[in-house]
Write an enzyme that holds these catalytic residues in place. Sequence first.
Site: not given
Length: 672
Positions: A115, A150, A155, A160, A303, A311, A351, A354
Amino acid sequence: MEKQIAPVIYFGGDYNPDQWDEATIRQDMEYFKRCHINYVALPVFSWAKLEPEEGVYQFEWLDKILSIIWENGIYVCLATSTAAQPEWMSKKYPEIMPVDNNGLKRTHGMRNFYCVNSEKYRERAAAMAEQMALRYKDFPGLVAWHVANEYSTFCHCENCEKKFRLWLKKKYGTTENLNEKWNTAFWGRTVYDFDTIMLPTDRNDDDKFFPAKQLDYQRFVTDTTEECFLNEANVLRRITPDIPVFSNISGFIKKLNQFQLTRNMDFAGWDNYPSPKDDSAFPALKHDIMRGLKDGASYMVAEQSPNQQNWQPYNKLKRPGEVRLLAYQGIAHGGDSALYFQMRQSVGGQEKFHGAVISHSGRTDTRIFREFEQLGEELDRLGGQILDARTKAEVGILFDWDNWWALENCSGPTCDMDYLAQVAHYYRAFHRKNIPVDIVKFTADLSQYKMIVAPLAYMMKEGLANRLKAFAEQGGTVVGTYMTGLADENDRCVFGAYPGPLRELFGIWVEETDALFPEEQNGIRMEDSGKSYVSGFLCDRIRTEGAKVLGRYEKDFYAGEPCVTEHAYGNGKAFYLGTQPDAAFLDDFLGGLCKERQILPVLDADEGVEATCRENQNGKFYFVLNHDIAEKTVRLPEGIWEDLTHQCEREGAFSLTGRDVAVLKKKGESER
Ligand code: GLA
Ligand code: ZN
């Protein structure tokens, strides 16, 4: 002045050496040198390894790795590694775990699973960042800080909710004011006490059926994510004031208002993972959005994928030449790096399939590794000469996150509302012609442009209407579309007909808007040429009040009514498109406006070749990118040109083979 990103084009990317033994790492250094890799980012997800128990830090393994990397002359972007908290922390402080949209309290597992409003998370993250900064403040290879990774967690926990209530109280002051701004009289939602307000979730369906509240929640998440970023960035800046700080933006850019989030970053950086189905214009648009975030400053491509992803539903291999082509596309639009996830393919985990520069085979005689060798050599040769070079555009396309959220939170007029796709539709018309475009904020100064295109400028906020009018008044060309000027910053609709405060500018009013089925079409018939085009999506029924009719609908009960209008305003002109025209229309119509305003393509080249230009004190650098697999021709203006990529001279027309790229500079052009 933004902090200069680097003395070189950064080439490299995410390295997770904590997964391997020293021999492998030393081997990697040899491989990296062969590709001219000069930058690695680490350790993005190693909090658990760095802090095995609260307040106990274990840095020795990282010291060792960093010294090997720097011995090999590779720069380091140090991540604070706070994107995935250790398991013990989630257990000890359950308040850190987020609550999802269905009210489910999540347990430890995923990354980005915290959170952003948890005080405990912020306390531990700041402590981690402080330890990192104190330990490595004098590390000579350190060139940037990478905070978290990222950001994207929405939340719905009690904490919150409490904070959201305080946020609303601060924004609206009284419940009366909030009731008015949220129009709570509709469906009996009157609020008497800030403390009874609930977050919009799937459980109360307010995320779908209460657009004003949902919009404020999206703003709240951006605000508090910004706080969460600053929580670490402030610590880093106190200890290493000269090292730039950023956080990488996910390619799914809708979630957070990136204009706001990046205002506190020393540069913008994003992760470019185009779908194999994307055309070349879509990543180009996103790159231009990134350049727009900090008003034209160069950014990081933090990236990209060296090969397939894992994915996507179907993970296509990058075609031969594609990695290099995409790398140059990022640089061509204002990126000062070509960075990748990941340098070496991990042996296990989500991954493992990947793509990577070094695949599971561990071999260097692979197609991808060879492409990296070539790209690295070329970028090394380019050196630092193009860094911080700017793009000069005479066309601006307006773009805004509140507008995006509000448009897509709307129930009606169509379920197919996709703001980014709409913006892309108009962007493509310029991209096809190689006419440079800036993506500009609703609050930007427009005076440097000749033409402003405002696709679906639904939300009139922060003086935008007046700025657009002043721009036209002073001779600017404005192009507006359906879904413009309908609402204010609280998503309250305007009275007195759409496009509200822009009626005067466009010289029209919109009586009603028809939504078309996906397979349904209307047509535009132009008054002067008699030419017909296809249109779809939405059809405004336009009533003119001063505007000249340029085109009329061809079908339905409103056949013969205006759908394209022109209105003289001050020294400029404002055009309104009441329906979504096809590409052929945009080529003719926007092409015509560009001709009239003498807005020229960067270079003359065959269809399928993208051309851009970046300029700095070292001169003008032209990028030509052949997105096709067939050979294409580029026609250079007079003079002798240096092809910095192929190390030769060019004059007149030359051809580029499929997916090939060239960076060109005119010979003898004086440097500024
Ligand atoms: C994101 C993340 C990376 C990695 C890549 C894989 O962009 O930032 O850590 O997971 O996706 O494509
Ligand atoms: Zn929360």
